[in-house]
Design an enzyme around this catalytic site. Structure first.
Site, PDB file in Angstrom:
ATOM      1  N   ASN A 162      -1.901  -0.573   7.466  1.00  0.00           N
ATOM      2  CA  ASN A 162      -1.072  -0.875   7.714  1.00  0.00           C
ATOM      3  C   ASN A 162      -0.461  -2.044   6.911  1.00  0.00           C
ATOM      4  O   ASN A 162       0.311  -3.562   5.744  1.00  0.00           O
ATOM      5  CB  ASN A 162      -2.434  -2.343   8.229  1.00  0.00           C
ATOM      6  CG  ASN A 162      -3.454  -2.874   7.262  1.00  0.00           C
ATOM      7  OD1 ASN A 162      -3.064  -2.062   6.143  1.00  0.00           O
ATOM      8  ND2 ASN A 162      -4.515  -3.054   6.865  1.00  0.00           N
ATOM      9  N   GLU A 217      -8.949 -10.941  -7.626  1.00  0.00           N
ATOM     10  CA  GLU A 217      -8.165  -9.520  -7.800  1.00  0.00           C
ATOM     11  C   GLU A 217      -6.756  -9.416  -8.773  1.00  0.00           C
ATOM     12  O   GLU A 217      -6.694  -7.981  -9.581  1.00  0.00           O
ATOM     13  CB  GLU A 217      -7.525  -9.510  -6.305  1.00  0.00           C
ATOM     14  CG  GLU A 217      -8.596  -9.282  -5.808  1.00  0.00           C
ATOM     15  CD  GLU A 217      -8.639  -9.292  -4.059  1.00  0.00           C
ATOM     16  OE1 GLU A 217      -7.550  -9.919  -4.087  1.00  0.00           O
ATOM     17  OE2 GLU A 217      -8.794  -8.867  -2.789  1.00  0.00           O
ATOM     18  N   HIS A 250      -1.773  -5.629   1.290  1.00  0.00           N
ATOM     19  CA  HIS A 250      -2.694  -5.929   0.965  1.00  0.00           C
ATOM     20  C   HIS A 250      -2.436  -7.902   0.745  1.00  0.00           C
ATOM     21  O   HIS A 250      -1.735  -8.307   0.175  1.00  0.00           O
ATOM     22  CB  HIS A 250      -3.577  -5.773   0.174  1.00  0.00           C
ATOM     23  CG  HIS A 250      -5.355  -6.520  -0.291  1.00  0.00           C
ATOM     24  ND1 HIS A 250      -6.506  -6.840   0.181  1.00  0.00           N
ATOM     25  CD2 HIS A 250      -4.570  -7.338  -2.132  1.00  0.00           C
ATOM     26  CE1 HIS A 250      -6.824  -7.495  -0.130  1.00  0.00           C
ATOM     27  NE2 HIS A 250      -6.132  -8.021  -1.652  1.00  0.00           N
ATOM     28  N   TYR A 297     -12.407  -3.070  -3.654  1.00  0.00           N
ATOM     29  CA  TYR A 297     -12.912  -3.184  -1.875  1.00  0.00           C
ATOM     30  C   TYR A 297     -14.577  -3.182  -1.931  1.00  0.00           C
ATOM     31  O   TYR A 297     -15.074  -2.703  -0.908  1.00  0.00           O
ATOM     32  CB  TYR A 297     -12.285  -2.191  -1.526  1.00  0.00           C
ATOM     33  CG  TYR A 297     -10.998  -2.453  -0.826  1.00  0.00           C
ATOM     34  CD1 TYR A 297     -10.421  -3.102  -0.269  1.00  0.00           C
ATOM     35  CD2 TYR A 297      -9.738  -1.198  -0.607  1.00  0.00           C
ATOM     36  CE1 TYR A 297      -9.390  -2.940   0.627  1.00  0.00           C
ATOM     37  CE2 TYR A 297      -7.783  -1.403  -0.172  1.00  0.00           C
ATOM     38  CZ  TYR A 297      -8.382  -3.037   0.095  1.00  0.00           C
ATOM     39  OH  TYR A 297      -6.923  -3.188   0.830  1.00  0.00           O
ATOM     40  N   LYS A 312       0.878  -1.455   0.142  1.00  0.00           N
ATOM     41  CA  LYS A 312      -0.143   0.151  -0.608  1.00  0.00           C
ATOM     42  C   LYS A 312       0.948   0.699  -0.087  1.00  0.00           C
ATOM     43  O   LYS A 312       2.351   1.120   0.233  1.00  0.00           O
ATOM     44  CB  LYS A 312      -0.865  -0.329   1.196  1.00  0.00           C
ATOM     45  CG  LYS A 312      -1.544  -1.391   1.025  1.00  0.00           C
ATOM     46  CD  LYS A 312      -2.417  -1.544   2.239  1.00  0.00           C
ATOM     47  CE  LYS A 312      -3.755  -2.820   1.774  1.00  0.00           C
ATOM     48  NZ  LYS A 312      -4.766  -2.219   3.818  1.00  0.00           N
TER      49      LYS A 312
HETATM   50  P1  IDP Z   1      -7.817  -7.294   5.768  1.00  0.00           P
HETATM   51  O1  IDP Z   1      -6.712  -6.213   4.892  1.00  0.00           O
HETATM   52  O2  IDP Z   1      -6.424  -7.981   6.465  1.00  0.00           O
HETATM   53  O3  IDP Z   1      -8.183  -8.347   5.064  1.00  0.00           O
HETATM   54  P2  IDP Z   1     -10.604  -5.878   5.424  1.00  0.00           P
HETATM   55  O4  IDP Z   1     -10.989  -6.483   6.670  1.00  0.00           O
HETATM   56  O5  IDP Z   1     -10.296  -7.109   4.457  1.00  0.00           O
HETATM   57  O6  IDP Z   1      -8.788  -6.622   6.050  1.00  0.00           O
HETATM   58  O7  IDP Z   1      -9.812  -4.476   5.006  1.00  0.00           O
HETATM   59  C1  IDP Z   1      -9.591  -4.088   4.072  1.00  0.00           C
HETATM   60  C2  IDP Z   1      -8.429  -3.103   4.726  1.00  0.00           C
HETATM   61  O8  IDP Z   1      -9.459  -1.657   4.777  1.00  0.00           O
HETATM   62  C3  IDP Z   1      -7.780  -3.287   5.611  1.00  0.00           C
HETATM   63  O9  IDP Z   1      -6.431  -3.224   5.470  1.00  0.00           O
HETATM   64  C4  IDP Z   1      -7.667  -1.138   6.015  1.00  0.00           C
HETATM   65  O10 IDP Z   1      -6.509  -1.081   5.433  1.00  0.00           O
HETATM   66  C5  IDP Z   1      -9.014  -1.370   6.046  1.00  0.00           C
HETATM   67  N1  IDP Z   1      -9.686  -1.281   7.281  1.00  0.00           N
HETATM   68  C6  IDP Z   1     -10.196  -2.139   7.847  1.00  0.00           C
HETATM   69  N2  IDP Z   1     -10.530  -1.866   8.769  1.00  0.00           N
HETATM   70  C7  IDP Z   1     -10.496  -0.915   9.322  1.00  0.00           C
HETATM   71  C8  IDP Z   1     -11.070  -0.022  10.163  1.00  0.00           C
HETATM   72  O11 IDP Z   1     -11.511  -0.054  11.357  1.00  0.00           O
HETATM   73  N3  IDP Z   1     -10.835   1.765  10.012  1.00  0.00           N
HETATM   74  C9  IDP Z   1      -9.395   1.988   9.048  1.00  0.00           C
HETATM   75  N4  IDP Z   1      -9.386   0.874   8.248  1.00  0.00           N
HETATM   76  C10 IDP Z   1      -9.994   0.120   8.252  1.00  0.00           C
HETATM   77 MG    MG Z   2      -9.306  -8.099   3.002  1.00  0.00          MG
END
Ligand code: IDP
Ligand code: MG
Length: 162
Positions: A123, A137, A126, A60, A20
């Site tokens: 974070n 994807e 992805h 997303y 990212k």
């Molecule tokens: P993942 O990336 O671990 O699969 P997902 O639930 O698919 O997690 O969420 C996609 C992305 O959305 C996360 O990696 C993060 O960048 C963002 N995200 C998810 N939950 C939150 C939140 O509660 N606050 C802010 N960003 C979030």
């Molecule tokens: Mg995800």
């Protein structure tokens, strides 16, 4: 001992991994790619890319209703990302383990997010959450001709059968 029944049950999958914008800005590209390379997976696609808003929204789309969705889209489109396709036995689940929990606070030390990130909204990486989404994807982020199906000569040292 050679165990053909085990080898035959192994299934090669593909996963979409993306560094990212925060990972790119922080100079973590080499570090992150290195973790998948060292594990023994095969890189089949790689590019630096400025993601259009529409593509981020499509990628997303399952999170559309979440309150953080607008912030997520501006985060992902805030700078270049590194798009990657990786192939290997169990690569989808394995990559998720290497990446660690969505919230870096819950990600174990040793994982990418556990070692390199602090906040869910930053974070750094992805990874596809299922083999089906891996295929979806990769098709979404890569054009025909951008993927390279090759046979690393070390294959027999990583997998019992090729
Ligand atoms: P993942 O990336 O671990 O699969 P997902 O639930 O698919 O997690 O969420 C996609 C992305 O959305 C996360 O990696 C993060 O960048 C963002 N995200 C998810 N939950 C939150 C939140 O509660 N606050 C802010 N960003 C979030
Ligand atoms: Mg995800």
């Amino acid at each position: 001992i050679f165990l053909p029944h085990l080898a035959a049950s192994l299934e090669v999958e593909e996963t979409y991994i993306m560094i990212k914008p925060d990972g790119v800005q922080r100079g973590l590209v080499g570090e992150i790619i290195s973790r998948f390379e060292k594990k023994g997976f095969k890189l089949t696609g790689l590019k630096l890319f400025e993601c259009p808003k529409e593509l981020a929204e499509e990628h997303y789309k399952d999170l559309q209703s979440k309150s953080f969705f607008p912030n997520l889209i501006s985060y992902i489109t805030s700078g270049p990302v590194v798009c990657m396709a990786w192939e290997g036995v169990g690569v989808v689940e394995s990559a998720r383990k290497l990446i660690g929990a969505t919230n870096p606070l819950n990600a174990m030390p040793g994982t990418i997010r556990g070692d390199l990130a602090v906040q869910t909204g930053r974070n750094v990486v992805h990874g596809s959450d299922s083999p089906e989404n891996g295929i979806r994807e990769i098709a979404l982020w890569f054009k025909e001709g951008e993927l390279c199906k090759w046979a690393p000569t070390i294959d027999p040292w990583l997998n019992e059968i090729n």
